[in-house]
Write an enzyme that holds these catalytic residues in place. Structure first.
Site, short mmCIF file in Angstrom:
data_model
loop_
_atom_site.label_atom_id
_atom_site.label_comp_id
_atom_site.label_asym_id
_atom_site.label_seq_id
_atom_site.Cartn_x
_atom_site.Cartn_y
_atom_site.Cartn_z
N PHE A 152 0.84 -1.20 0.00
CA PHE A 152 0.00 0.00 0.00
C PHE A 152 0.88 1.25 0.00
O PHE A 152 0.60 2.23 0.69
CB PHE A 152 -0.94 -0.01 1.21
CG PHE A 152 -1.84 -1.23 1.25
CD1 PHE A 152 -2.95 -1.31 0.43
CD2 PHE A 152 -1.55 -2.30 2.09
CE1 PHE A 152 -3.77 -2.44 0.44
CE2 PHE A 152 -2.36 -3.43 2.12
CZ PHE A 152 -3.47 -3.50 1.29
N ARG A 154 2.65 4.62 -1.25
CA ARG A 154 2.45 5.75 -2.17
C ARG A 154 3.81 6.20 -2.69
O ARG A 154 4.75 6.35 -1.90
CB ARG A 154 1.83 6.95 -1.44
CG ARG A 154 0.35 6.84 -1.20
CD ARG A 154 -0.07 7.84 -0.17
NE ARG A 154 0.74 7.69 1.05
CZ ARG A 154 0.81 8.57 2.03
NH1 ARG A 154 0.14 9.70 1.97
NH2 ARG A 154 1.56 8.34 3.10
N ASN A 211 -7.54 0.47 -3.58
CA ASN A 211 -7.22 1.47 -4.61
C ASN A 211 -8.48 2.00 -5.29
O ASN A 211 -8.59 3.19 -5.56
CB ASN A 211 -6.26 0.87 -5.65
CG ASN A 211 -4.81 1.06 -5.24
OD1 ASN A 211 -4.52 1.58 -4.16
ND2 ASN A 211 -3.89 0.63 -6.08
N PHE A 252 -7.55 12.09 1.11
CA PHE A 252 -7.92 11.83 -0.29
C PHE A 252 -9.19 12.55 -0.69
O PHE A 252 -10.03 12.03 -1.42
CB PHE A 252 -7.98 10.32 -0.57
CG PHE A 252 -6.63 9.79 -0.92
CD1 PHE A 252 -5.60 9.82 0.01
CD2 PHE A 252 -6.35 9.30 -2.19
CE1 PHE A 252 -4.32 9.38 -0.32
CE2 PHE A 252 -5.08 8.85 -2.53
CZ PHE A 252 -4.07 8.89 -1.58
N GLY A 260 -3.91 10.11 -11.51
CA GLY A 260 -3.05 9.45 -12.49
C GLY A 260 -2.15 8.48 -11.78
O GLY A 260 -2.47 8.00 -10.71
N CYS A 263 -0.87 3.25 -10.61
CA CYS A 263 -1.71 2.30 -9.87
C CYS A 263 -3.21 2.49 -10.08
O CYS A 263 -3.89 1.60 -10.56
CB CYS A 263 -1.39 2.39 -8.39
SG CYS A 263 0.35 2.14 -8.09
C1 UGA Z 1 -1.57 4.61 -4.72
C2 UGA Z 1 -2.11 4.30 -3.31
O1 UGA Z 1 -2.29 5.51 -2.58
C3 UGA Z 1 -1.15 3.39 -2.56
O2 UGA Z 1 -1.71 3.04 -1.31
C4 UGA Z 1 -0.93 2.11 -3.38
O3 UGA Z 1 -0.02 1.24 -2.77
C5 UGA Z 1 -0.37 2.51 -4.73
O4 UGA Z 1 -1.31 3.38 -5.40
C6 UGA Z 1 -0.17 1.23 -5.52
O5 UGA Z 1 -1.16 0.54 -5.82
O6 UGA Z 1 0.98 0.83 -5.73
P1 UGA Z 1 0.23 6.34 -5.72
O7 UGA Z 1 -0.30 5.95 -7.06
O8 UGA Z 1 1.70 6.37 -5.50
O9 UGA Z 1 -0.36 5.36 -4.58
O10 UGA Z 1 -0.27 7.80 -5.42
P2 UGA Z 1 -1.41 8.52 -4.56
O11 UGA Z 1 -0.78 9.40 -3.58
O12 UGA Z 1 -2.41 7.56 -4.08
O13 UGA Z 1 -2.07 9.44 -5.70
C7 UGA Z 1 -2.72 8.88 -6.84
C8 UGA Z 1 -3.37 9.96 -7.66
O14 UGA Z 1 -4.48 10.54 -6.98
C9 UGA Z 1 -2.45 11.13 -8.00
O15 UGA Z 1 -2.67 11.53 -9.33
C10 UGA Z 1 -2.88 12.22 -7.03
O16 UGA Z 1 -2.61 13.51 -7.49
C11 UGA Z 1 -4.36 11.95 -6.95
N1 UGA Z 1 -4.99 12.46 -5.71
C12 UGA Z 1 -4.67 11.91 -4.51
C13 UGA Z 1 -5.91 13.48 -5.79
O17 UGA Z 1 -6.23 14.00 -6.88
N2 UGA Z 1 -6.49 13.93 -4.64
C14 UGA Z 1 -6.20 13.39 -3.42
O18 UGA Z 1 -6.79 13.85 -2.41
C15 UGA Z 1 -5.26 12.37 -3.36
#
Ligand code: UGA
Length: 435
Positions: A152, A154, A211, A252, A260, A263
């Site tokens: 999990f 990030r 996810n 979140f 994007g 994941c």
């Molecule tokens: C995500 C999950 O958060 C991790 O728990 C998981 O392990 C990982 O995928 C995976 O499956 O390997 P990650 O893709 O690194 O992690 O990034 P996040 O921080 O979750 O952000 C994902 C996307 O959502 C980004 O584009 C971010 O800008 C967007 N986001 C996130 C938002 O637009 N608003 C938010 O409040 C949070």
């Protein structure tokens, strides 16, 4: 314990380095000899804060090793982790499991004595059963257990997420494997991390469900942001107002240009495929996939509108290209939809990202990559913020104002305050907040 980590991508490398830091002896295996060569020189294949120092220390203290030769690493291991990629299969969006199965074939030949084969890669429900079958077929007499242990992490916060996780999920029905997994994660018990033991299929599904739920949450708040814009409400206050409800939670809920990364887009799609295959469609997730794709596409229009409806021949200074801050990862980044659409509409783009420009240049051309934020906005008709890097939160706004030809700022990450920007004389547009 002795651990072999198959695959030194994002997950394999971070997990391998962290397990070594817990005190285990870890050998990371990768077929890519040049990657292993670079790792021997402590050159990381990805940008992840703190990773180079962690790797360097554990290599120096002889707990972390890198090799292209799986043989010794696997034969000696108590646990062999599969941490190879599971990209979206071209054409149908199913997870491509060819690397996982190839790893299983290789592992089958090399295990010696009781060994746990642990899947860290994100794999669809039932993959553990397949892995078990592959190994059993090749080595009917082998003593092993196949375990699911999803990650999990990030990007950008992966070391902290590994060392101080909300939970560890372990899917297996083998008591022996449970004991070994407890031992592997023992350092986490000091901070009382919950460890959840489930059946293997349940554990595999937990990863996708987590996810997908987060993607739903983000997409929900993005749609609320649209509504806020239409009715004159403020989405940040809506997030706070609902997030303080413990049942909803405040994380979140930051509205933005659409999610994007490597994941959420891949895993939401794979979950919908699995669900459809079992005739139990997950319609919410289907819709989220669709809404998010449309949102990323619509963002260029938002910029064009803020610039008076026509960007032809106008210069736009873009700050941020990576899909989020603290990473050089460009996979499914909103910038990949937004920038080509602006170029198509006739704009000239000057872009800066602290880490992702090399990756971006492989995927996008027709724009000028520059050295810093101020160079990007120098003489530009607008400044557009696409990624929330910390260094963009503390720009010298007087200098920006002087450098820009007009006063237009479009902030797709809501990192500035509309009141403050208005006071400074900017024509400021953000997401879901009255300007
Ligand atoms: C995500 C999950 O958060 C991790 O728990 C998981 O392990 C990982 O995928 C995976 O499956 O390997 P990650 O893709 O690194 O992690 O990034 P996040 O921080 O979750 O952000 C994902 C996307 O959502 C980004 O584009 C971010 O800008 C967007 N986001 C996130 C938002 O637009 N608003 C938010 O409040 C949070």
């Amino acid at each position: 314990m002795r651990v072999a980590m198959i695959g030194t991508g994002y997950v394999g490398l971070v997990s391998g380095a962290c397990f070594a830091d817990f005190g285990h002896v870890v050998t990371c295996v990768d077929k890519d000899a040049s990657k292993i060569d670079r790792l021997h020189k402590n050159i990381m294949p990805i940008y992840e804060p703190g990773l180079d120092a962690l790797v360097e220390q554990n290599v120096r203290e002889e707990r972390l090793f890198f090799t292209t030769d799986a043989k010794e690493a696997i034969a000696d291991a108590d646990a062999v982790f599969i941490a190879v990629g599971t990209p979206s299969r071209r054409g149908d969006g199913h997870a491509d499991l060819s690397y996982v199965y190839a790893a299983a074939e290789e592992i089958a030949e090399l295990i010696d004595g009781f060994t746990m084969i642990v899947t860290k890669s994100t794999v669809p429900v039932g993959t553990g059963d397949e892995v078990e079958e592959i190994i059993r077929k090749k080595r009917p007499d082998a003593d092993f257990a196949v375990v699911s242990n999803p990650e999990f992490l990030r990007e950008g916060a992966a070391i902290k997420d590994f060392k101080i996780p909300d939970r560890v999920v372990v899917g297996t029905d083998s008591e022996r494997a449970r004991e070994l997994m407890r031992e592997l994660y023992r350092p986490l018990f000091l901070n009382e991390t919950p460890i959840l033991f489930t059946a293997r299929r349940t554990s595999e599904l937990i990863k996708y469900a987590a996810n997908a739920f987060l993607a739903v949450k983000i997409t929900f708040i993005n749609e609320m942001a649209e509504l806020c814009e239409a009715v004159g409400a403020n989405v940040q206050e809506v997030s706070r107002g609902i997030g303080l409800d413990g049942r909803i939670g405040n994380k979140f809920l930051n509205a933005g240009p659409g999610y994007g990364g490597s994941c959420f887009p891949k895993d939401t799609l794979a979950l919908t495929k699995t669900a459809n295959d079992h005739n139990t469609p997950v319609r919410i997730v289907d819709t989220v996939v669709e809404v998010n794709a449309a949102r990323k596409k619509a963002m260029a229009g938002k910029v064009i509108k803020a610039m008076g409806g026509d960007v032809s021949g106008k210069t736009i200074g873009v700050l941020g290209l990576a899909f989020k801050q603290n990473t050089d990862d460009m996979r499914d980044a909103p910038s990949l939809d937004i920038i080509p659409a602006l170029i198509e509409a006739g704009a000239i783009i000057k872009a800066f990202d602290p880490e992702a420009m090399e990756e971006a240049a492989k995927l996008m051309d027709g724009l000028n990559y520059v050295e810093n934020a101020y160079e990007a906005v120098d003489g530009a008709d607008a400044m557009v913020i696409l990624t929330e890097w910390d260094q963009f939160r503390a720009l010298d706004l007087d200098r920006i104002k002087e450098s820009l030809k007009s006063d237009i700022v479009v902030d797709l990450r809501n990192i500035y305050s509309p009141e403050d920007m208005a006071k400074r004389g900017f024509e400021y547009t953000s997401i879901g907040r009255p300007s």
